[in-house]
Motif scaffolding. Structure first.
Motif, PDB file in Angstrom:
ATOM      1  N   VAL A 243       0.841  -1.198   0.000  1.00 36.87           N
ATOM      2  CA  VAL A 243       0.000   0.000   0.000  1.00 36.87           C
ATOM      3  C   VAL A 243       0.881   1.255   0.000  1.00 36.87           C
ATOM      4  O   VAL A 243       0.613   2.220  -0.708  1.00 36.87           O
ATOM      5  N   PHE A 244       1.945   1.218   0.803  1.00 33.62           N
ATOM      6  CA  PHE A 244       2.849   2.369   0.838  1.00 33.62           C
ATOM      7  C   PHE A 244       3.482   2.597  -0.531  1.00 33.62           C
ATOM      8  O   PHE A 244       3.569   3.727  -0.991  1.00 33.62           O
ATOM      9  N   ILE A 245       3.922   1.526  -1.161  1.00 41.37           N
ATOM     10  CA  ILE A 245       4.554   1.663  -2.469  1.00 41.37           C
ATOM     11  C   ILE A 245       3.551   2.145  -3.503  1.00 41.37           C
ATOM     12  O   ILE A 245       3.846   3.040  -4.301  1.00 41.37           O
ATOM     13  N   VAL A 246       2.370   1.583  -3.489  1.00 41.62           N
ATOM     14  CA  VAL A 246       1.373   1.925  -4.509  1.00 41.62           C
ATOM     15  C   VAL A 246       0.773   3.311  -4.266  1.00 41.62           C
ATOM     16  O   VAL A 246       0.552   4.067  -5.201  1.00 41.62           O
ATOM     17  N   VAL A 247       0.511   3.680  -3.032  1.00 41.02           N
ATOM     18  CA  VAL A 247      -0.170   4.929  -2.734  1.00 41.02           C
ATOM     19  C   VAL A 247       0.802   5.994  -2.211  1.00 41.02           C
ATOM     20  O   VAL A 247       0.784   7.142  -2.670  1.00 41.02           O
ATOM     21  N   GLY A 248       1.645   5.632  -1.295  1.00 41.33           N
ATOM     22  CA  GLY A 248       2.494   6.591  -0.593  1.00 41.33           C
ATOM     23  C   GLY A 248       3.560   7.229  -1.467  1.00 41.33           C
ATOM     24  O   GLY A 248       3.766   8.443  -1.409  1.00 41.33           O
ATOM     25  N   LEU A 249       4.238   6.417  -2.240  1.00 39.55           N
ATOM     26  CA  LEU A 249       5.300   6.972  -3.073  1.00 39.55           C
ATOM     27  C   LEU A 249       4.783   7.953  -4.117  1.00 39.55           C
ATOM     28  O   LEU A 249       5.364   9.029  -4.269  1.00 39.55           O
ATOM     29  N   PRO A 250       3.713   7.671  -4.835  1.00 39.43           N
ATOM     30  CA  PRO A 250       3.207   8.676  -5.772  1.00 39.43           C
ATOM     31  C   PRO A 250       2.748   9.963  -5.084  1.00 39.43           C
ATOM     32  O   PRO A 250       2.964  11.068  -5.601  1.00 39.43           O
ATOM     33  N   VAL A 251       2.128   9.831  -3.917  1.00 40.57           N
ATOM     34  CA  VAL A 251       1.691  11.030  -3.187  1.00 40.57           C
ATOM     35  C   VAL A 251       2.912  11.838  -2.743  1.00 40.57           C
ATOM     36  O   VAL A 251       2.960  13.064  -2.914  1.00 40.57           O
ATOM     37  N   ALA A 252       3.924  11.173  -2.183  1.00 43.06           N
ATOM     38  CA  ALA A 252       5.137  11.865  -1.738  1.00 43.06           C
ATOM     39  C   ALA A 252       5.851  12.485  -2.936  1.00 43.06           C
ATOM     40  O   ALA A 252       6.345  13.626  -2.867  1.00 43.06           O
ATOM     41  N   GLY A 253       5.896  11.766  -4.043  1.00 48.18           N
ATOM     42  CA  GLY A 253       6.519  12.301  -5.250  1.00 48.18           C
ATOM     43  C   GLY A 253       5.774  13.516  -5.775  1.00 48.18           C
ATOM     44  O   GLY A 253       6.384  14.496  -6.210  1.00 48.18           O
ATOM     45  N   GLY A 254       4.454  13.457  -5.750  1.00 46.63           N
ATOM     46  CA  GLY A 254       3.644  14.597  -6.200  1.00 46.63           C
ATOM     47  C   GLY A 254       3.857  15.811  -5.323  1.00 46.63           C
ATOM     48  O   GLY A 254       3.972  16.943  -5.818  1.00 46.63           O
ATOM     49  N   LEU A 255       3.903  15.586  -4.001  1.00 51.30           N
ATOM     50  CA  LEU A 255       4.171  16.699  -3.085  1.00 51.30           C
ATOM     51  C   LEU A 255       5.570  17.287  -3.316  1.00 51.30           C
ATOM     52  O   LEU A 255       5.743  18.512  -3.322  1.00 51.30           O
ATOM     53  N   ALA A 256       6.560  16.423  -3.527  1.00 54.06           N
ATOM     54  CA  ALA A 256       7.923  16.905  -3.787  1.00 54.06           C
ATOM     55  C   ALA A 256       7.979  17.687  -5.098  1.00 54.06           C
ATOM     56  O   ALA A 256       8.622  18.736  -5.179  1.00 54.06           O
ATOM     57  N   LEU A 257       7.276  17.201  -6.111  1.00 48.37           N
ATOM     58  CA  LEU A 257       7.242  17.890  -7.399  1.00 48.37           C
ATOM     59  C   LEU A 257       6.569  19.260  -7.271  1.00 48.37           C
ATOM     60  O   LEU A 257       7.042  20.254  -7.820  1.00 48.37           O
ATOM     61  N   ALA A 258       5.468  19.326  -6.514  1.00 50.63           N
ATOM     62  CA  ALA A 258       4.774  20.594  -6.302  1.00 50.63           C
ATOM     63  C   ALA A 258       5.661  21.578  -5.540  1.00 50.63           C
ATOM     64  O   ALA A 258       5.744  22.766  -5.881  1.00 50.63           O
ATOM     65  N   ALA A 259       6.369  21.084  -4.524  1.00 46.32           N
ATOM     66  CA  ALA A 259       7.259  21.950  -3.750  1.00 46.32           C
ATOM     67  C   ALA A 259       8.399  22.466  -4.628  1.00 46.32           C
ATOM     68  O   ALA A 259       8.762  23.653  -4.586  1.00 46.32           O
ATOM     69  N   PHE A 260       8.965  21.606  -5.456  1.00 48.25           N
ATOM     70  CA  PHE A 260      10.048  22.006  -6.344  1.00 48.25           C
ATOM     71  C   PHE A 260       9.555  23.033  -7.360  1.00 48.25           C
ATOM     72  O   PHE A 260      10.248  24.001  -7.673  1.00 48.25           O
ATOM     73  N   SER A 261       8.343  22.841  -7.860  1.00 50.30           N
ATOM     74  CA  SER A 261       7.756  23.781  -8.808  1.00 50.30           C
ATOM     75  C   SER A 261       7.579  25.158  -8.168  1.00 50.30           C
ATOM     76  O   SER A 261       7.885  26.189  -8.780  1.00 50.30           O
ATOM     77  N   GLU A 262       7.099  25.197  -6.944  1.00 48.44           N
ATOM     78  CA  GLU A 262       6.941  26.465  -6.222  1.00 48.44           C
ATOM     79  C   GLU A 262       8.301  27.125  -5.977  1.00 48.44           C
ATOM     80  O   GLU A 262       8.442  28.341  -6.101  1.00 48.44           O
ATOM     81  N   TYR A 263       9.312  26.328  -5.668  1.00 46.48           N
ATOM     82  CA  TYR A 263      10.650  26.847  -5.461  1.00 46.48           C
ATOM     83  C   TYR A 263      11.170  27.500  -6.746  1.00 46.48           C
ATOM     84  O   TYR A 263      11.748  28.582  -6.711  1.00 46.48           O
ATOM     85  N   LEU A 264      10.965  26.847  -7.876  1.00 43.17           N
ATOM     86  CA  LEU A 264      11.406  27.415  -9.142  1.00 43.17           C
ATOM     87  C   LEU A 264      10.672  28.714  -9.457  1.00 43.17           C
ATOM     88  O   LEU A 264      11.276  29.670  -9.962  1.00 43.17           O
ATOM     89  N   LYS A 265       9.373  28.770  -9.148  1.00 43.42           N
ATOM     90  CA  LYS A 265       8.607  30.008  -9.351  1.00 43.42           C
ATOM     91  C   LYS A 265       9.176  31.136  -8.491  1.00 43.42           C
ATOM     92  O   LYS A 265       9.339  32.264  -8.954  1.00 43.42           O
ATOM     93  N   TYR A 266       9.479  30.805  -7.261  1.00 44.25           N
ATOM     94  CA  TYR A 266      10.060  31.780  -6.338  1.00 44.25           C
ATOM     95  C   TYR A 266      11.391  32.294  -6.870  1.00 44.25           C
ATOM     96  O   TYR A 266      11.660  33.493  -6.864  1.00 44.25           O
ATOM     97  N   ARG A 267      12.255  31.402  -7.344  1.00 41.39           N
ATOM     98  CA  ARG A 267      13.552  31.794  -7.874  1.00 41.39           C
ATOM     99  C   ARG A 267      13.400  32.700  -9.105  1.00 41.39           C
ATOM    100  O   ARG A 267      14.138  33.645  -9.280  1.00 41.39           O
ATOM    101  N   ARG A 268      12.399  32.394  -9.959  1.00 39.38           N
ATOM    102  CA  ARG A 268      12.155  33.231 -11.134  1.00 39.38           C
ATOM    103  C   ARG A 268      11.724  34.633 -10.713  1.00 39.38           C
ATOM    104  O   ARG A 268      12.149  35.632 -11.299  1.00 39.38           O
ATOM    105  N   GLN A 269      10.857  34.711  -9.707  1.00 42.32           N
ATOM    106  CA  GLN A 269      10.409  36.016  -9.220  1.00 42.32           C
ATOM    107  C   GLN A 269      11.574  36.829  -8.655  1.00 42.32           C
ATOM    108  O   GLN A 269      11.700  38.030  -8.931  1.00 42.32           O
ATOM    109  N   ILE A 270      12.410  36.169  -7.876  1.00 40.18           N
ATOM    110  CA  ILE A 270      13.573  36.849  -7.302  1.00 40.18           C
ATOM    111  C   ILE A 270      14.498  37.338  -8.416  1.00 40.18           C
ATOM    112  O   ILE A 270      14.975  38.479  -8.393  1.00 40.18           O
ATOM    113  N   ALA A 271      14.738  36.491  -9.402  1.00 38.68           N
ATOM    114  CA  ALA A 271      15.614  36.882 -10.509  1.00 38.68           C
ATOM    115  C   ALA A 271      15.013  38.063 -11.279  1.00 38.68           C
ATOM    116  O   ALA A 271      15.731  38.985 -11.682  1.00 38.68           O
TER     117      ALA A 271
END
Length: 115
Positions: A10-38
């Motif tokens: 269950v962790f592999i099937v459900v948990g990893l995609p959710v954690a990956g999605g959250l990490a991807l969303a956080a990374f996307s927000e970080y890149l947006k922030y860096r673009r704004q600062i630049a």
């Protein structure tokens, strides 16, 4: 043990995609922030560069004005007349007295070199 296998699956099937999605969303927000600062830094630098260019233009105009004054015939005549006046004043003064103020700094240097 079957319960532990189910939890792992269950962790592999459900948990990893959710954690990956959250990490991807956080990374996307970080890149947006860096673009704004630049963008903001670039805007600030552009303003500063434009202010410096304007200052250079002002200084160039001042130098041109000073060059025009110094090379003008009227200024040359003024300098010659001041030299004549100073020479006349030196002749009129006794040799022990020197004028306390001279009209041009280079004249003061010449005066100290003579002494």
């Amino acid at each position: 043990m079957i319960g532990l296998d189910v939890v792992a699956i269950v962790f592999i099937v459900v948990g990893l995609p959710v954690a990956g999605g959250l990490a991807l969303a956080a990374f996307s927000e970080y890149l947006k922030y860096r673009r704004q600062i630049a963008t903001l830094q670039g805007t600030g630098e552009k303003r500063e560069i434009e202010q410096l260019r304007e200052r250079v233009r002002e200084l160039e105009q001042r130098v041109e004005t000073l060059e025009a004054i110094v090379t003008s015939p009227e200024f040359q005549l003024f300098r010659e007349r001041m030299k004549q006046i100073r020479a006349e004043a030196e002749k009129a003064l006794p040799s022990t007295q020197q004028p306390s103020t001279l009209p041009f700094p280079q004249d003061a240097e010449k005066q100290t070199q003579r002494s």
